[in-house]
Motif scaffolding. Structure first.
Motif, PDB file in Angstrom:
ATOM      1  N   VAL A 160      -9.940   5.870   7.065  1.00 35.98           N
ATOM      2  CA  VAL A 160      -8.768   6.301   7.857  1.00 35.98           C
ATOM      3  C   VAL A 160      -7.721   7.063   7.062  1.00 35.98           C
ATOM      4  O   VAL A 160      -6.840   7.680   7.656  1.00 35.98           O
ATOM      5  N   CYS A 161      -7.809   7.039   5.727  1.00 33.82           N
ATOM      6  CA  CYS A 161      -6.775   7.688   4.916  1.00 33.82           C
ATOM      7  C   CYS A 161      -7.251   9.023   4.369  1.00 33.82           C
ATOM      8  O   CYS A 161      -8.395   9.166   3.921  1.00 33.82           O
ATOM      9  N   SER A 162      -6.352   9.988   4.403  1.00 32.44           N
ATOM     10  CA  SER A 162      -6.601  11.312   3.836  1.00 32.44           C
ATOM     11  C   SER A 162      -5.694  11.516   2.622  1.00 32.44           C
ATOM     12  O   SER A 162      -4.705  10.787   2.453  1.00 32.44           O
ATOM     13  N   PRO A 163      -6.023  12.494   1.780  1.00 33.57           N
ATOM     14  CA  PRO A 163      -5.158  12.750   0.619  1.00 33.57           C
ATOM     15  C   PRO A 163      -3.706  12.962   1.032  1.00 33.57           C
ATOM     16  O   PRO A 163      -3.409  13.712   1.963  1.00 33.57           O
ATOM     17  N   GLY A 164      -2.809  12.264   0.334  1.00 37.53           N
ATOM     18  CA  GLY A 164      -1.388  12.374   0.625  1.00 37.53           C
ATOM     19  C   GLY A 164      -0.867  11.359   1.609  1.00 37.53           C
ATOM     20  O   GLY A 164       0.349  11.187   1.752  1.00 37.53           O
ATOM     21  N   ASP A 165      -1.759  10.670   2.331  1.00 36.70           N
ATOM     22  CA  ASP A 165      -1.322   9.606   3.232  1.00 36.70           C
ATOM     23  C   ASP A 165      -0.723   8.461   2.434  1.00 36.70           C
ATOM     24  O   ASP A 165      -1.007   8.284   1.247  1.00 36.70           O
ATOM     25  N   GLU A 166       0.089   7.663   3.107  1.00 38.39           N
ATOM     26  CA  GLU A 166       0.719   6.511   2.464  1.00 38.39           C
ATOM     27  C   GLU A 166       0.121   5.213   2.999  1.00 38.39           C
ATOM     28  O   GLU A 166      -0.048   5.051   4.204  1.00 38.39           O
ATOM     29  N   VAL A 167      -0.200   4.328   2.080  1.00 34.96           N
ATOM     30  CA  VAL A 167      -0.670   2.985   2.425  1.00 34.96           C
ATOM     31  C   VAL A 167       0.455   2.014   2.091  1.00 34.96           C
ATOM     32  O   VAL A 167       0.849   1.881   0.922  1.00 34.96           O
ATOM     33  N   ILE A 168       0.985   1.355   3.108  1.00 40.58           N
ATOM     34  CA  ILE A 168       2.133   0.464   2.938  1.00 40.58           C
ATOM     35  C   ILE A 168       1.630  -0.933   2.579  1.00 40.58           C
ATOM     36  O   ILE A 168       0.837  -1.523   3.319  1.00 40.58           O
ATOM     37  N   ILE A 169       2.116  -1.449   1.443  1.00 41.39           N
ATOM     38  CA  ILE A 169       1.612  -2.725   0.927  1.00 41.39           C
ATOM     39  C   ILE A 169       2.793  -3.616   0.545  1.00 41.39           C
ATOM     40  O   ILE A 169       3.545  -3.282  -0.372  1.00 41.39           O
ATOM     41  N   PRO A 170       2.970  -4.753   1.219  1.00 44.39           N
ATOM     42  CA  PRO A 170       3.995  -5.699   0.758  1.00 44.39           C
ATOM     43  C   PRO A 170       3.605  -6.267  -0.606  1.00 44.39           C
ATOM     44  O   PRO A 170       2.441  -6.591  -0.853  1.00 44.39           O
ATOM     45  N   GLY A 171       4.593  -6.369  -1.492  1.00 46.83           N
ATOM     46  CA  GLY A 171       4.333  -6.951  -2.797  1.00 46.83           C
ATOM     47  C   GLY A 171       5.098  -8.254  -2.961  1.00 46.83           C
ATOM     48  O   GLY A 171       6.207  -8.370  -2.441  1.00 46.83           O
ATOM     49  N   PRO A 172       4.513  -9.233  -3.641  1.00 49.44           N
ATOM     50  CA  PRO A 172       3.267  -9.214  -4.391  1.00 49.44           C
ATOM     51  C   PRO A 172       2.051  -8.995  -3.469  1.00 49.44           C
ATOM     52  O   PRO A 172       2.050  -9.414  -2.322  1.00 49.44           O
ATOM     53  N   PHE A 173       1.036  -8.361  -4.036  1.00 45.37           N
ATOM     54  CA  PHE A 173      -0.127  -7.938  -3.262  1.00 45.37           C
ATOM     55  C   PHE A 173      -1.412  -8.352  -3.967  1.00 45.37           C
ATOM     56  O   PHE A 173      -1.435  -8.634  -5.169  1.00 45.37           O
ATOM     57  N   TYR A 174      -2.489  -8.366  -3.193  1.00 50.37           N
ATOM     58  CA  TYR A 174      -3.816  -8.547  -3.775  1.00 50.37           C
ATOM     59  C   TYR A 174      -4.085  -7.366  -4.703  1.00 50.37           C
ATOM     60  O   TYR A 174      -3.847  -6.215  -4.347  1.00 50.37           O
ATOM     61  N   VAL A 175      -4.584  -7.646  -5.893  1.00 48.23           N
ATOM     62  CA  VAL A 175      -4.649  -6.649  -6.957  1.00 48.23           C
ATOM     63  C   VAL A 175      -5.363  -5.361  -6.567  1.00 48.23           C
ATOM     64  O   VAL A 175      -5.031  -4.282  -7.076  1.00 48.23           O
ATOM     65  N   SER A 176      -6.323  -5.427  -5.660  1.00 45.32           N
ATOM     66  CA  SER A 176      -7.153  -4.262  -5.376  1.00 45.32           C
ATOM     67  C   SER A 176      -6.571  -3.311  -4.338  1.00 45.32           C
ATOM     68  O   SER A 176      -7.018  -2.164  -4.233  1.00 45.32           O
ATOM     69  N   TYR A 177      -5.592  -3.760  -3.551  1.00 46.92           N
ATOM     70  CA  TYR A 177      -5.085  -2.896  -2.482  1.00 46.92           C
ATOM     71  C   TYR A 177      -4.578  -1.543  -2.976  1.00 46.92           C
ATOM     72  O   TYR A 177      -4.985  -0.487  -2.463  1.00 46.92           O
ATOM     73  N   PRO A 178      -3.677  -1.495  -3.972  1.00 46.64           N
ATOM     74  CA  PRO A 178      -3.189  -0.182  -4.417  1.00 46.64           C
ATOM     75  C   PRO A 178      -4.305   0.688  -4.988  1.00 46.64           C
ATOM     76  O   PRO A 178      -4.305   1.912  -4.790  1.00 46.64           O
ATOM     77  N   GLU A 179      -5.262   0.066  -5.679  1.00 40.99           N
ATOM     78  CA  GLU A 179      -6.348   0.841  -6.285  1.00 40.99           C
ATOM     79  C   GLU A 179      -7.272   1.408  -5.216  1.00 40.99           C
ATOM     80  O   GLU A 179      -7.808   2.513  -5.369  1.00 40.99           O
ATOM     81  N   MET A 180      -7.466   0.664  -4.138  1.00 34.70           N
ATOM     82  CA  MET A 180      -8.260   1.185  -3.029  1.00 34.70           C
ATOM     83  C   MET A 180      -7.591   2.409  -2.407  1.00 34.70           C
ATOM     84  O   MET A 180      -8.259   3.385  -2.038  1.00 34.70           O
TER      85      MET A 180
END
Length: 472
Positions: A176-196
């Motif tokens: 669902v994500c394209s280059p430049g899209d933003e993935v909103i992640i509440p922190g603290p977060f599961y370690v892999s979310y930002p890397e995904m």
């Protein structure tokens, strides 16, 4: 082999001063063992073997291989939880009595009924490929579970079964994500979310939460951080690493904000849904008014059923999105293990919320949680948030930062504190920096109460010298 070579027509072409090519045509290439060809660095191509030989091998030594990696891989950080877990395991195997509280893995065996179903699958020869999206039997069982336990309705073609919930999450992000899209992640977060997100060339946007608010996302902060580029909000409840649980009221407030943004989808990671402690209750985001069409629900079998090694998870959502996840999987890993899927059917057949087998495990987790909450609440300079689910505590030890530890050095941050606890206390825990909050460390209580009691004593003893140390 000798006869084949004897009957082969061989011609050699020489070019320059460096190389020669020998072209060998065999009357019957099928008589030539492939392995023998491979050992001789031959390359098979349309019944022809081409051998490239360097006349002067020393010249090849000067040719440097391009060892560069893709920008996607370079953007991804290695998992600290895996690194610490692997290091602690290596120490343990070397005879060092390390207590491992880093990995998020239940210490219970897979329930016997589930294990037996997997073994029966092997005995019955159920060991071949399954449909890419998973067996119809398992997808139907998942649909039944989601309707009965979560109040959300799906059909089997709106389910894709994967090799663990982590694969389900990353495929959803890629879909669902394209280059430049933003993935909103509440922190603290599961370690892999930002890397995904980075793997998808999207930008992770971290919205901080606070221990004083039990690490729960503030809807006002969410609204303030949304833009026209916001594509995906990832929610994890119960949460790894904090154990926080989102109430239905709070999720409804978040849903009202999400509804204002047509591009914004929600990935609801519900892998810990049944490891929850009353009075907390679990609410699936897709069950909220107007949220089914924009929610991708991820779940699995690893945590609830103590099936981490079986590698089985799934995603449920609108067919358009789920089919895209399936397309990625078809070119990536194909379907999950046939044996694990049979075991998964047995797991979902244990009854509502996993029946007695799961409730027994949850009871033990709660007892461990209560012990740790009481123990760390009494420690000087420590702040805690009482977990409502999962099997983690995310504890603020930042008051110990800036202190000099004799024989170790300066405790600068969560990384150095965790190294100190491993060095001096022989307890492996994970630095909060891995989860986006350097003030804290994560402790997994997926260990026996006896082990946890020993770990707490070791941590207390290790912290004593720091308590009296002067802040540098």
């Amino acid at each position: 082999m000798a006869n084949a070579l004897h009957n082969a027509a061989i011609s050699t072409i020489t070019f320059g001063d460096q190389y020669s090519i020998s072209r060998c045509l065999f009357p019957s290439l099928s008589t030539l063992p492939v392995r023998a060809m491979q050992k001789r660095n031959h390359v098979e191509l349309n019944k022809m073997v081409v051998v490239v030989k360097a006349k002067n091998k020393s010249d090849l030594d000067d040719i440097e291989v391009d060892v560069s990696l893709s920008h996607r891989v370079n953007a991804v950080k290695p998992s600290k939880t895996m690194a610490i877990s692997d290091h602690a395991t290596a120490l343990s195997q070397a005879g060092v009595p390390v207590i491992r509280l880093a990995a998020g893995e239940p210490d219970f065996d897979t329930p016997a009924v589930i294990a037996e179903a997997g073994m029966n699958a092997i005995r019955d020869g159920y060991t071949r490929y399954t449909p890419n999206a998973g067996t119809l039997e398992l997808r139907q069982a998942i649909c039944h579970k989601l309707k009965e336990e979560n109040g959300i309705t799906y059909t089997p073609d709106e389910i894709v079964v994967s090799n663990g919930a982590k694969q389900s999450v990353v495929q959803a992000v890629l879909a669902v994500c394209s280059p430049g899209d933003e993935v909103i992640i509440p922190g603290p977060f599961y370690v892999s979310y930002p890397e995904m997100a980075r793997l998808a060339d999207a930008n992770p946007v971290i919205i901080p939460t606070h221990i004083s608010n039990n690490f729960l996302l503030d809807p006002k902060l969410l609204e303030a951080n949304l833009t026209e580029r916001s594509r995906l909000l990832i929610l994890c409840s119960p949460c790894n690493p904090t154990g926080s649980v989102y109430s239905k009221k709070l999720l409804e407030a978040i849903a009202q904000i999400v509804a204002k943004h047509p591009r914004l989808l929600v990935l609801s990671d519900e892998i810990y849904e049944h490891i929850i402690y009353a009075p907390a209750t679990h609410t699936s985001f897709a069950s909220l008014t107007g949220m089914w069409d924009r929610t991708l629900t991820v779940n699995g079998f690893s945590k609830t059923f103590a099936m981490t090694g079986w590698r089985l998870g799934y995603i449920a959502g609108p067919k358009h999105f789920v089919a895209a996840c399936g397309k990625i999987q078809s070119q990536f890993t194909s379907g999950a293990s046939s044996i694990s899927q049979k075991a998964g059917v047995a797991a979902l057949g244990l009854g509502y919320a996993g029946g007695e087998a799961v409730s027994t495990m949850v009871k033990a987790f709660r007892e461990r949680r209560d012990f740790l909450v009481e123990s760390f609440s009494k420690m000087e300079g420590v702040k805690i948030s009482e977990p409502q689910g999962a099997f983690y505590m995310f504890i603020d030890f930042s008051s110990y930062y800036g202190r000099e530890a004799e024989g170790f050095g300066l405790i600068e941050n969560s990384d150095s504190l965790c190294r100190y606890l491993l060095d001096k206390g022989l307890v492996a825990v994970v630095p909060g920096s891995a989860f986006g909050d350097d003030r804290c460390i994560r402790i997994s209580y997926a260990e026996s109460l006896t082990v946890l009691k020993t770990a707490v004593e070791r941590i207390k003893k290790a912290l004593i010298p720091l308590s009296s140390a002067t802040i540098v």
